[in-house]
Each structure stands twice: as C-alpha cells, then as structure tokens.
Write an enzyme that holds these catalytic residues in place. Sequence first.
Site, PDB file in Angstrom:
ATOM      1  N   GLU A  55      45.838  35.728  39.805  1.00 28.00           N
ATOM      2  CA  GLU A  55      45.866  36.555  41.014  1.00 28.00           C
ATOM      3  C   GLU A  55      47.299  36.994  41.274  1.00 28.00           C
ATOM      4  OE1 GLU A  55      44.212  33.646  43.738  1.00 28.00           O
ATOM      5  OE2 GLU A  55      46.194  33.080  44.456  1.00 28.00           O
ATOM      6  N   HIS A  89      46.123  32.458  50.071  1.00 31.37           N
ATOM      7  CA  HIS A  89      46.934  31.483  49.347  1.00 31.37           C
ATOM      8  C   HIS A  89      48.413  31.734  49.618  1.00 31.37           C
ATOM      9  CE1 HIS A  89      43.573  31.156  46.082  1.00 31.37           C
ATOM     10  NE2 HIS A  89      43.366  30.314  47.089  1.00 31.37           N
TER      11      HIS A  89
END
Lengths: 292, 377
Positions: A209, A247
């Site tokens: 990611e 995150h």
Amino acid sequence: MSILVDKQTRLLIQGITGSEGQFHGAQIIDYGTNVVGGVTPGKGGQQTLGVEVFSTVREAVEKTQANASVVYVPAGFAKDAVLEAIDEGIKLIVCITEGIPTLQMITVYWEAKNNDVVLIGPNCPGVISPGKAKVGIMPGHIHREGRIGVVSRSGTLTYEIVKELTTAGLGQSTCIGIGGDPIIGTTFVDVLAMFESDPETEAVVLIGEIGGTDEEIAADYIKQHMTKPVVGFIAGLTAPPGKRMGHAGAIISGGKGTAREKIVALEAAGIQVAKRPDEIGELVKEVLARKA
Amino acid sequence: MKIHEYQAKAILKSFGAPVPDGQVATSARDVRKIAERIGFPAVVKAQVHVGGRGKAGGVKLANKLAELEAAADSILGMLIKGTKVHKILIETAANIDHEYYIGIVIDRARKNPVMMVSAAGGVDIEEVAAKTPEKILKIYIKRHLGILSFQVRQATYFLDLPRGTAKSFSLITQALYGAFMAKDCSLAEINPLVLTKDGEMMCCDAKMNFDDNALWRHPDIEAMRDEEEEEPLETAARKKRVSYVKLNGNIGCIVNGAGLAMTTMDMVKHFGGEPANFLDIGGGAKAEQVTEALRIVTSDPNVKTVLFNIFGGIVRCDLVAKGILEALATLDLTLPIVIRLSGTNEEEARAMLKDTALLAMPTMSEAAKEAVEVSQR
C-alpha cells in the site's frame, strides 16, 4: 513446512486477561495453536482460557518453555511488553497492538534486531500457517493448507485476498501481516527470503500500500534473489498526498510513496500486479502454470 | 498533527534555537503594540497549515506602521488554497545574506531519524530533492547516539558555512533534533535557516508535524491543535475515533480496515466513479461505529451514494447487518446505499437486509460497479 509458526510453536499470550487477549486468545486456542500460558502483570497464579497466567515473562518462560509470544497489550504499555519478551529470550514476537509511537518503535526495532528476534508488526493481524498454528487476529476459517505464501501490510484486505485464493483452490503455506506502521519489525524482504527458502511455498502474493519504499525494495530483491514467482497488489491509487489513510504508515509524504511508483517498480522487476483483488487467484494460477 | 509556524518557533526557542522576536495577532488592532516592541523592518506572515502562502501574498514586509497595518489588514481574512487566515505572525525582519534548509524526518527503511541540510534554502525542498538531489546532504542519525559532532562538522563543510557560525549552527541542529525526539515529531524543519548580514544564524521559518500515535504523551502539543485549520468532518470523525479522510468525489465509502478501505476507493475509481472519502470503521464494525460513520459520510453534501464494504472475518456479518439496520433507523437517509457483506453468516445478513432499500451485492467489484452506476443515474 511453512514459516515462522507451526506445530512446534509454544505460544505465550501477553495481555491475556484483557478484552482483546481474551477474545482472540480463545480463537487462537480453538484453531489448535499450542498456547502454553499468558502474561498479565499482577494477575500471576490465575487460570484463564485453560492456561496459567504469569505476572512476568521470565516466570512464564521458566515454567512453560514458551518460544513465541503474541502481544495484545494496549499501546501505552506495548513497548515495555515487547522489550520484556526480547529480554527473556523469546525469538518470535508478534505484536498486534495499534497506536505505538514511532520513536518508541525505533527503540524496539533495534532491540529486536540486536537480539536476533523476529518481531512481526506492530499494528498487524499476525501470522497463520493454515492447519498448524494461528498467532494473531485473522479469521482462521478462510484459510486452507497449501503452497502459496502471502505477505501484506494490511488486515481485512489480506483476508479478502486469502478468501479469493482459497475459493480458487489455492491454499496457503503461511500468511503474514507485517503491519501498517511506519516502523515495523519485519519487512517484505525479510519475509520474501523466508518464503524463498521454504520448500513448501511455491509462489508468493505480496500486498502493499502507499507510504514508504518497502515495496520498491522488495521489487529489487525479487528481481535479484527470488526464483519463486510473485504476484502483487498495491492499495491506495486514489489516496491523496499528505493524508494518513488509517494506517500510520499509509501516507504519501514529500511526493514519495505513491501506489503508482510501487506498481511501476514491481512491474519493472517482472512482477505481475493485479488491478483488482479478484484477479489475484487467476494471476497466481498463471504464474504457477508458467513455472511448471 | 500539524501546528502553526509561531507554535513551532516557540518550541524551537524553548530548545535553545534563535528565532526572530515576534508575536502572533488575530486582529489588525494588535499590530501597533507589537510594532512598538519589535520595531522595523517587520514582516507579517499568514499562519495557515497549507503551503504556498508566500506565492499567495500571505507574507509581507513593512518598513513603517502604516505599511504594517495595511499588510495585516490585507492578510487577515485572506483565503490561501481555500483556508481562511485567522492569525498572523508579526516579527522582526532578518537582514538576509543566505538561506539554508535543515530538516529531520524518520527514515523508514533505515529505522532511524535522518537530518537533511541544504544550502538551497528558502524554497520548496521537495523540488530541490527532485531536481537537484546533490544539493541535499543526508545525515543518518542513530537514535541511541543522537547527532554526533563529526556529523555536524560534515554538514558545516557541505553548507560551506562561514567561520564563526559553526557553534550557532551546532546549537540549532541540537535544538531541532532535541525538539524532534522530545515531542515525537514526524517532521521538524527550519526553512529558511538564515545567515544574516551581521553573521548570525536565525530560524526564520519553522514547521513541525507530530506523530498522532504519540499525542497522548504530549498534552502541550495537543493543546496547540487549531481546529479551524482542519476539515470539519475529519475533526468530527477524529472525536468519534473513526478514521476518515475527505476527498472530492460523490461515492461515500464505509469499510472495515484501512487497506480494504483504500482498495474500495480504488475500485470505485476503477469502475469510473470518484470516491468521496476514505473511512475505516475498524475491524469490529460495531453498531455505534456504523451509525457514526453513516452520519459523517452523509454530512458531506457531495455524497450521492453510500457504498458499504465489510469483510466479516471474525466479526459476524449478521451482527454488522444488525448494526446497519439500527443505524438506518436512527438516521433519516434517502440516499441509495449499496452494500457488500462477505464472510461469516453472510447469507443470514443478506436475508436481514432483503426487505430494506439497500442494494446488496456479493463481491467488492460488483458493489463498487453498482455504486458507480447508481451515482450516475
């Protein structure tokens, strides 16, 4: 075989009496993982989930010969919990906790590294070797024993992809969530090396990611060192720069760490990158067929 | 978390770095008093979190009171990249001989802080890094050692600092690093670090970002938060512990898990739509979080369709469906809602939602596609 966790794992649950430790601890035991004890300071001598609780990791290791630990301790106390496990000689520590300050993690990272400890996480779903052991929070039932290694920075996205693999008849050797924080104990490259030398793993799915350069470093490593095929997926093509996407580590900063750069790096290294999670099963079958 | 220049300068000053004499003001009426104290020439600087304020006219030099008042008046209330200026910093203007850059971030690959210095200061350092990376020196710090004397010397030679400034430069590097570590920064930079015509070093602009995960350790930093600078929906979400980032599209996304949430946005785009937001309700997806998430996403007037994407792993889909039904009962929504629930007990969940107006789809791709189609109707 498989990597990191299996039937030889003798697991300690740090934070076993907390709500997370209780809930996920029960699931870990249900899955068949060999849990030998738990640790909660001040709760030594109690029994829970059918195992003994110890107040210190030292006592737990002495009494149970634990060789791995999973940490469900809240963020404010997690650094201390991991350092305690390192100090007592545990060589595999899986830290599930989300929200540990980055500077604390730098200290923890180097302490683990200098003591030859494999630290998975933090802010991760953990590790599962289907049919053998589950050390984390992932739903066990979506996994099947098999020969695909999965490594990911994410949680539910990994479950989504694992379910795709299982549905496509592709079981997994081991699935590892390395965590969504900026500083994590084990990176893609570390896990790729383990999969490369695991005779049971035939191909690897890498799920990355935005943020950082671990995927680019992995692409380079795969090109140089991997003989086994790797299929990739990168989340966050639509993520705006400068914003943390859930995150702590998922942030495009200084124009660096975009999904596009990572996809380009992986493709340049000859790795097929799926455009959608539901393409991954087919891509894995393709690379396996090409290899055979 | 971000703070303003004047706040970052106050922190640097407390760590021993030289900053210009100045004061923050919220009204042009405060200007005279500040000017009487600091004198002229003075500079007025818009205090906003967005970059590019200089180009937008948010920084002005003044040589006398009338100019200063006029500058303050024009900058206060001005819009910079959509952000209204509520505060200005008025400070002594430095007599600039040269502008340097010095900044610290975390090097994620090396798992340690890294300090960057450049003699090409005063401009956008990202541009310098992209076009002329040789103009930046990276100094790799080891957390357990801190910045070492030889590293400071390396920087001094690289920057070609004149004799007599080495001690001051060393103090500034230590102050910046000290603040970075003590306050859990994710970024701390001085740009420009000015060498004045009098041969003195002065931190003429400063920027600090903080690790959100460490704010609980720093109530003093949390108190510096300026909610006027933040997207109101993001502030509301933060207070409800929902991870939300506003984007410009019209398909509101509600997802459990950050990676899956990003992927859901990507799938919306893949099928020709534009996501309105990033939103992660967490792995558990409890009823009250679902309600809050729906409230936040539908408060965005651009949102035309809501897309739920829930992967029920350990959490059971029927419980999530129950949460959604409860949320819908408390909110008065007319927007079309597309939902994808996958995992444990998904059939039960779909049965529960069958008699509602929700459009249930079996996979993420189909749900994203449906949401895009519905939004274009």
